[in-house]
Write a protein that holds these residues in place. Structure first.
Motif, short mmCIF file in Angstrom:
data_model
loop_
_atom_site.label_atom_id
_atom_site.label_comp_id
_atom_site.label_asym_id
_atom_site.label_seq_id
_atom_site.Cartn_x
_atom_site.Cartn_y
_atom_site.Cartn_z
N VAL A 184 -1.68 -10.67 6.04
CA VAL A 184 -0.91 -11.82 7.28
C VAL A 184 0.80 -10.89 6.94
O VAL A 184 1.44 -10.60 6.03
CB VAL A 184 -0.44 -13.09 7.09
CG1 VAL A 184 -0.87 -14.05 5.40
CG2 VAL A 184 0.12 -13.53 8.07
N GLU A 185 1.84 -10.02 7.81
CA GLU A 185 2.35 -9.65 7.63
C GLU A 185 3.76 -10.87 7.45
O GLU A 185 4.09 -12.17 8.28
CB GLU A 185 2.83 -9.00 9.06
CG GLU A 185 4.11 -7.65 8.72
CD GLU A 185 4.55 -6.91 8.02
OE1 GLU A 185 3.13 -6.91 7.05
OE2 GLU A 185 5.64 -6.47 7.58
N LYS A 186 4.78 -10.91 6.77
CA LYS A 186 5.57 -11.65 6.73
C LYS A 186 5.51 -12.84 7.01
O LYS A 186 5.84 -13.10 7.96
CB LYS A 186 6.80 -10.91 7.58
CG LYS A 186 7.38 -9.40 7.32
CD LYS A 186 8.22 -9.31 7.70
CE LYS A 186 9.35 -7.85 7.15
NZ LYS A 186 8.46 -6.77 6.96
N PRO A 187 4.71 -13.60 6.37
CA PRO A 187 4.32 -15.19 6.04
C PRO A 187 5.47 -16.02 6.15
O PRO A 187 5.93 -15.31 5.34
CB PRO A 187 3.38 -15.18 5.75
CG PRO A 187 3.35 -14.61 4.45
CD PRO A 187 3.78 -13.35 5.14
N ALA B 202 0.98 -9.46 -2.69
CA ALA B 202 2.20 -8.63 -1.66
C ALA B 202 1.94 -7.50 -1.42
O ALA B 202 1.84 -6.16 -2.81
CB ALA B 202 3.85 -8.70 -1.98
N ILE B 203 1.81 -7.20 -0.11
CA ILE B 203 1.99 -4.93 -0.16
C ILE B 203 2.58 -4.39 -0.61
O ILE B 203 4.04 -4.66 0.15
CB ILE B 203 1.26 -4.83 1.24
CG1 ILE B 203 -0.24 -5.65 1.46
CG2 ILE B 203 0.65 -3.57 1.54
CD1 ILE B 203 -0.22 -5.87 3.31
N ILE B 204 3.04 -3.36 -1.38
CA ILE B 204 4.21 -2.81 -1.73
C ILE B 204 3.23 -1.74 -1.35
O ILE B 204 2.48 -0.33 -0.26
CB ILE B 204 4.50 -2.53 -3.14
CG1 ILE B 204 4.59 -4.28 -4.06
CG2 ILE B 204 5.09 -1.64 -3.19
CD1 ILE B 204 5.49 -5.09 -3.46
C1 G1P Z 1 6.82 -3.12 5.44
C2 G1P Z 1 5.14 -3.80 5.25
C3 G1P Z 1 5.11 -4.44 4.52
C4 G1P Z 1 5.38 -4.55 2.75
C5 G1P Z 1 6.61 -3.71 2.77
C6 G1P Z 1 6.04 -3.35 1.26
O1 G1P Z 1 7.68 -3.80 5.47
O2 G1P Z 1 5.15 -4.07 7.20
O3 G1P Z 1 3.54 -5.61 4.76
O4 G1P Z 1 4.31 -5.52 2.09
O5 G1P Z 1 6.87 -3.01 3.80
O6 G1P Z 1 8.10 -3.07 0.96
P1 G1P Z 1 9.13 -4.27 5.81
O7 G1P Z 1 9.51 -3.49 4.47
O8 G1P Z 1 8.97 -2.26 6.30
O9 G1P Z 1 10.07 -4.82 5.82
#
Ligand code: G1P
Length: 291
Positions: free
Chosen positions: A192-195, A205-207
């Motif tokens: 999920v994006e930014k929960p 967390a996704i990097i």
């Molecule tokens: C993006 C991605 C997010 C990820 C992050 C890492 O978000 O949408 O899923 O965790 O990069 O840096 P942003 O930082 O562009 O808001």
């Protein structure tokens, strides 16, 4: 279809509002970390990971990036005339780093949309995505570690790190469980994006490093706007998960968020301390400060 990961997409169309006023005119990807634009760290990581073709997704006002990776005839000729051979090698080195193509993202519709803009240039083969704001200092390049996992496991791979506390809300967050045979691998069942902190399915967390199969493009085409009203890469990968395996991977190395003022300061200090030409001098200077 080539099974080898040969291409890397760099989404670089963002406005860089977190770094205003520095980014009013200068693309955030061109801000210097010590003496190199942050995007160059990502390009060097990709090349050191075996990537042969870089695709930079740009936008309005981002022309400095193209000039940076191009030959600078006037600069090179002047350095040559003045006998500055070391600087000439630095300047020429940048322009011969990699084969780079550019594609414009005409509207800022989100990260998923930016990746989709590279569809034609990537074609039907697996590819990497590098978010240039995330600078990763690692002995073995982070992307190389991930390509090795992709080659072993045959599914898409997302770089992850554990984030404690409410800060998790700034990231895409994985659901799933740790792999039984390799503690660095996380078997994804959702994301999920930014929960909100209370809703985060894990601390994973996704990097900004991804190795993806080309199926993602068709799924991104069907992805509707999500968090922040944008077409999110995380939502596209969530759809991919219904058809293929997706793994999180806790990389070896340290990540800096160089798109943020505080993260950039941390990176600046740590990268400067590692520089052989002035690391010791800088360390002595820091120690002399009345902190
Ligand atoms: C993006 C991605 C997010 C990820 C992050 C890492 O978000 O949408 O899923 O965790 O990069 O840096 P942003 O930082 O562009 O808001």
């Amino acid at each position: 279809m080539s099974k080898r990961v040969r291409k890397a997409v760099f989404p670089a169309g963002g406005l860089g509002t977190r770094f205003l006023p520095a980014t009013k005119v200068i693309p955030k990807e061109m801000l210097a970390l010590v003496d190199k634009p942050i995007i160059q760290y990502g390009v060097e990581e990709a090349v050191a990971s075996g990537i042969e073709h870089i695709i930079i997704v740009t936008g309005r006002g981002k022309g400095a990036m193209e000039d940076h990776f191009d030959h600078s005839f006037e600069l090179d000729a002047t350095l040559e005339r003045r006998g500055k051979s070391e600087l000439l090698a630095v300047s020429r080195g940048v322009s011969s780093l990699a084969h780079i193509s550019y594609v414009r993202q005409k509207e800022p519709k989100g990260l998923g949309h930016a990746v989709l803009c590279a569809k034609e240039l990537v074609g039907d083969e697996p590819f990497a995505v590098i978010l240039p704001d995330d600078v990763i200092d690692a002995e073995v390049p982070c992307l190389k570690q991930m390509i090795d996992v992709f080659n072993q496991r045959g599914g898409s791979v997302l770089a992850t790190q554990t984030v404690e506390g409410p800060g998790i809300s700034a990231y895409g967050v994985l659901a799933g469980s740790q792999d039984a045979s390799d503690s660095r691998i996380y078997n994804c069942t959702g994301m999920v994006e930014k929960p909100r902190f209370e809703d985060a399915p894990s601390k994973q967390a996704i990097i900004g490093r991804y190795v993806l199969t080309p199926r993602i493009f068709a799924l991104l085409e069907q992805t509707t706007p999500g968090a922040g009203g944008e077409i999110q890469l995380t939502d596209g990968i969530k759809a991919l998960l219904k058809e293929e395996k997706v793994f999180g991977y806790t990389f070896e190395g340290k990540r800096f968020d160089a798109g943020d003022k505080f993260g950039m300061l941390q990176a600046m200090v740590e990268f400067a301390l590692k520089r052989p030409e002035f690391g010791d001098k800088f360390r002595a200077y820091l120690k002399s400060l009345p902190l």
